[in-house]
Design a protein around this motif. Sequence first.
Motif, PDB file in Angstrom:
ATOM      1  N   PHE A 131      16.483  15.768  -0.862  1.00  0.00           N
ATOM      2  CA  PHE A 131      15.035  15.929  -1.011  1.00  0.00           C
ATOM      3  C   PHE A 131      14.618  15.907  -2.478  1.00  0.00           C
ATOM      4  CE2 PHE A 131      13.684  16.450   3.242  1.00  0.00           C
ATOM      5  CZ  PHE A 131      12.303  16.476   3.210  1.00  0.00           C
ATOM      6  N   MET A 132      15.448  16.454  -3.340  1.00  0.00           N
ATOM      7  CA  MET A 132      15.142  16.418  -4.769  1.00  0.00           C
ATOM      8  C   MET A 132      15.068  14.975  -5.263  1.00  0.00           C
ATOM      9  SD  MET A 132      17.349  19.656  -6.231  1.00  0.00           S
ATOM     10  CE  MET A 132      16.604  19.609  -7.847  1.00  0.00           C
ATOM     11  N   VAL A 133      15.973  14.135  -4.757  1.00  0.00           N
ATOM     12  CA  VAL A 133      15.949  12.714  -5.112  1.00  0.00           C
ATOM     13  C   VAL A 133      14.729  12.039  -4.498  1.00  0.00           C
ATOM     14  CG1 VAL A 133      17.162  10.513  -4.893  1.00  0.00           C
ATOM     15  CG2 VAL A 133      18.454  12.615  -5.322  1.00  0.00           C
ATOM     16  N   LEU A 134      14.472  12.320  -3.212  1.00  0.00           N
ATOM     17  CA  LEU A 134      13.341  11.710  -2.514  1.00  0.00           C
ATOM     18  C   LEU A 134      12.014  12.035  -3.189  1.00  0.00           C
ATOM     19  CD1 LEU A 134      12.034  10.315  -0.001  1.00  0.00           C
ATOM     20  CD2 LEU A 134      12.022  12.570   1.074  1.00  0.00           C
ATOM     21  N   ILE A 135      11.793  13.313  -3.464  1.00  0.00           N
ATOM     22  CA  ILE A 135      10.516  13.751  -4.032  1.00  0.00           C
ATOM     23  C   ILE A 135      10.361  13.323  -5.487  1.00  0.00           C
ATOM     24  CG2 ILE A 135       9.158  15.794  -4.665  1.00  0.00           C
ATOM     25  CD1 ILE A 135       9.147  15.164  -1.673  1.00  0.00           C
ATOM     26  N   GLY A 136      11.453  13.375  -6.238  1.00  0.00           N
ATOM     27  CA  GLY A 136      11.346  13.128  -7.676  1.00  0.00           C
ATOM     28  C   GLY A 136      11.572  11.704  -8.132  1.00  0.00           C
ATOM     29  N   ARG A 137      12.262  10.890  -7.291  1.00  0.00           N
ATOM     30  CA  ARG A 137      12.687   9.586  -7.807  1.00  0.00           C
ATOM     31  C   ARG A 137      12.392   8.401  -6.888  1.00  0.00           C
ATOM     32  NH1 ARG A 137      15.823  10.089 -12.245  1.00  0.00           N
ATOM     33  NH2 ARG A 137      16.632  12.169 -12.740  1.00  0.00           N
ATOM     34  N   THR A 138      11.613   8.589  -5.841  1.00  0.00           N
ATOM     35  CA  THR A 138      11.307   7.461  -4.954  1.00  0.00           C
ATOM     36  C   THR A 138       9.804   7.252  -4.847  1.00  0.00           C
ATOM     37  OG1 THR A 138      11.167   8.776  -2.902  1.00  0.00           O
ATOM     38  CG2 THR A 138      13.359   8.025  -3.590  1.00  0.00           C
ATOM     39  N   SER A 139       9.424   6.046  -4.456  1.00  0.00           N
ATOM     40  CA  SER A 139       7.999   5.735  -4.297  1.00  0.00           C
ATOM     41  C   SER A 139       7.390   6.513  -3.141  1.00  0.00           C
ATOM     42  CB  SER A 139       7.810   4.228  -4.071  1.00  0.00           C
ATOM     43  OG  SER A 139       8.562   3.799  -2.938  1.00  0.00           O
ATOM     44  N   LEU A 140       8.191   6.790  -2.095  1.00  0.00           N
ATOM     45  CA  LEU A 140       7.673   7.568  -0.970  1.00  0.00           C
ATOM     46  C   LEU A 140       7.353   8.991  -1.408  1.00  0.00           C
ATOM     47  CD1 LEU A 140       7.001   7.811   2.027  1.00  0.00           C
ATOM     48  CD2 LEU A 140       9.410   8.378   2.461  1.00  0.00           C
ATOM     49  N   GLY A 141       8.246   9.581  -2.202  1.00  0.00           N
ATOM     50  CA  GLY A 141       7.988  10.925  -2.709  1.00  0.00           C
ATOM     51  C   GLY A 141       6.731  10.982  -3.540  1.00  0.00           C
ATOM     52  N   ARG A 142       6.548   9.989  -4.398  1.00  0.00           N
ATOM     53  CA  ARG A 142       5.328   9.941  -5.221  1.00  0.00           C
ATOM     54  C   ARG A 142       4.096   9.728  -4.348  1.00  0.00           C
ATOM     55  NH1 ARG A 142       9.096   7.317  -8.622  1.00  0.00           N
ATOM     56  NH2 ARG A 142       8.575   5.256  -7.796  1.00  0.00           N
ATOM     57  N   ALA A 143       4.264   8.972  -3.258  1.00  0.00           N
ATOM     58  CA  ALA A 143       3.140   8.727  -2.347  1.00  0.00           C
ATOM     59  C   ALA A 143       2.702  10.012  -1.651  1.00  0.00           C
ATOM     60  CB  ALA A 143       3.522   7.668  -1.313  1.00  0.00           C
ATOM     61  N   HIS A 195      -8.382   9.269  -1.614  1.00  0.00           N
ATOM     62  CA  HIS A 195      -9.252   8.134  -1.929  1.00  0.00           C
ATOM     63  C   HIS A 195      -8.688   7.324  -3.088  1.00  0.00           C
ATOM     64  CE1 HIS A 195     -12.178   9.659   0.872  1.00  0.00           C
ATOM     65  NE2 HIS A 195     -12.203  10.836   0.248  1.00  0.00           N
ATOM     66  N   ALA A 196      -8.209   8.011  -4.113  1.00  0.00           N
ATOM     67  CA  ALA A 196      -7.594   7.322  -5.251  1.00  0.00           C
ATOM     68  C   ALA A 196      -6.297   6.645  -4.831  1.00  0.00           C
ATOM     69  CB  ALA A 196      -7.330   8.309  -6.386  1.00  0.00           C
ATOM     70  N   ALA A 197      -5.560   7.280  -3.890  1.00  0.00           N
ATOM     71  CA  ALA A 197      -4.297   6.709  -3.421  1.00  0.00           C
ATOM     72  C   ALA A 197      -4.521   5.354  -2.758  1.00  0.00           C
ATOM     73  CB  ALA A 197      -3.623   7.670  -2.441  1.00  0.00           C
ATOM     74  N   VAL A 198      -5.621   5.224  -2.031  1.00  0.00           N
ATOM     75  CA  VAL A 198      -5.948   3.958  -1.371  1.00  0.00           C
ATOM     76  C   VAL A 198      -6.120   2.848  -2.398  1.00  0.00           C
ATOM     77  CG1 VAL A 198      -7.693   2.733  -0.013  1.00  0.00           C
ATOM     78  CG2 VAL A 198      -6.979   5.043   0.652  1.00  0.00           C
ATOM     79  N   TYR A 199      -6.779   3.162  -3.510  1.00  0.00           N
ATOM     80  CA  TYR A 199      -7.030   2.162  -4.554  1.00  0.00           C
ATOM     81  C   TYR A 199      -5.749   1.742  -5.279  1.00  0.00           C
ATOM     82  CZ  TYR A 199     -12.044   2.813  -3.960  1.00  0.00           C
ATOM     83  OH  TYR A 199     -13.310   2.840  -3.436  1.00  0.00           O
ATOM     84  N   THR A 200      -4.711   2.558  -5.188  1.00  0.00           N
ATOM     85  CA  THR A 200      -3.434   2.192  -5.810  1.00  0.00           C
ATOM     86  C   THR A 200      -2.522   1.455  -4.826  1.00  0.00           C
ATOM     87  OG1 THR A 200      -2.405   4.320  -5.228  1.00  0.00           O
ATOM     88  CG2 THR A 200      -3.537   4.181  -7.364  1.00  0.00           C
ATOM     89  N   GLY A 201      -3.034   1.180  -3.633  1.00  0.00           N
ATOM     90  CA  GLY A 201      -2.276   0.417  -2.656  1.00  0.00           C
ATOM     91  C   GLY A 201      -1.463   1.241  -1.683  1.00  0.00           C
ATOM     92  N   ILE A 202      -1.671   2.553  -1.662  1.00  0.00           N
ATOM     93  CA  ILE A 202      -0.933   3.429  -0.750  1.00  0.00           C
ATOM     94  C   ILE A 202      -1.692   3.559   0.562  1.00  0.00           C
ATOM     95  CG2 ILE A 202      -0.082   5.779  -0.362  1.00  0.00           C
ATOM     96  CD1 ILE A 202       0.255   6.036  -3.399  1.00  0.00           C
ATOM     97  N   ASP A 203      -1.005   3.352   1.669  1.00  0.00           N
ATOM     98  CA  ASP A 203      -1.595   3.544   2.996  1.00  0.00           C
ATOM     99  C   ASP A 203      -1.485   5.029   3.353  1.00  0.00           C
ATOM    100  OD1 ASP A 203      -1.958   3.769   5.851  1.00  0.00           O
ATOM    101  OD2 ASP A 203      -1.679   1.601   5.982  1.00  0.00           O
TER     102      ASP A 203
END
Length: 327
Positions: free
Chosen positions: A177-189, A198-206
């Motif tokens: 989980f430390m890797v997932l949350i800190g080092r992956t795009s899914l964690g950042r999402a 709303h801002a997440a949508v503008y960055t291309g995140i569903d």
Amino acid sequence: MTASLFRSRETVLAAAILVLVLAIAVRFPAFVSPSNLAGVFNDTAPLIILALGQMAVILTRCIDLSVAANLALTGMIVAMLNMVMPELPIAAILLIAVSLGALMGLINGLLVWKFEIPPIVVTLGTMTIYRGLIFLISDGQWINAHEMSDAFKAFPRGIVLGLPVLSWIAIVVTGLFMVLIGRTSLGRAFFAVGGNPHAAVYTGIDVGQTQCAAFVLSGALAGLTGYLWVARYAVAYVDIAGGFELEVVAACVIGGISIAGGIGSVAGALLGALFLGIVKNALPVINISPFWQLAISGTAIIIAVAFNATSNRTKGRVILKKAEHAS
């Protein structure tokens, strides 16, 4: 930097845990023996695993109240499967448990994502459905130790380097989980969706897809814990882990994961679970009824939420002051 360290939720919580353990040790020195502390950690391992999955969901501004029911249903299914096919390898049982849990998490996620039903409503509904399914498939009957194979029961209890396998699984899940949350795009999402959808949508995140992924992750860990739970305690029944979802949410909130989403850490979820685990194990030692754990957990939640609210108001004032100076 030192001031910010002492203000961080993780540092405060770690200090509170240390003070709690030392206070207990003054009266009962045996509580802090390595073997007993290892036992406390092992008892807390299921809560740690579930709290990490719940953290992912809460980060996205959702909540999963079906985790304990997911655990119970998966545990009952794999226990019944073990009765019919006692020779089934443990690896296959683990795969089935994780897959079943992920499927139940996917159901939650799709209902939230595609039908836009509030997460609390969805998971309250599926919690009830999963509990009902346990009764239907088991006819209300228990599965006891003598009906489970030795290999099925032995896996989470096996000792590796001085710790049970159950504890090692919690440690591995925490590391992943430390890797997932800190080092992956899914964690950042997860953080982006919870912080500002709303801002997440503008960055291309569903947003809906990310929330669904969090539910699947939470469900998979609940399924894994379902097998570990019934195998460790060698029993499966309808009300297994009844009310445990509240402890899972409490561990997250106490650990500083904001119910409003977008704020939290793996260390916080881990420490929140450990705090509740230590309290649960310490109460019988100091001759206090375990039923007080509910009151203590509730009090800790209220304090944690109040702490979060105060911190957020302080940040808001700082931002406003900066804006006034800039103008």
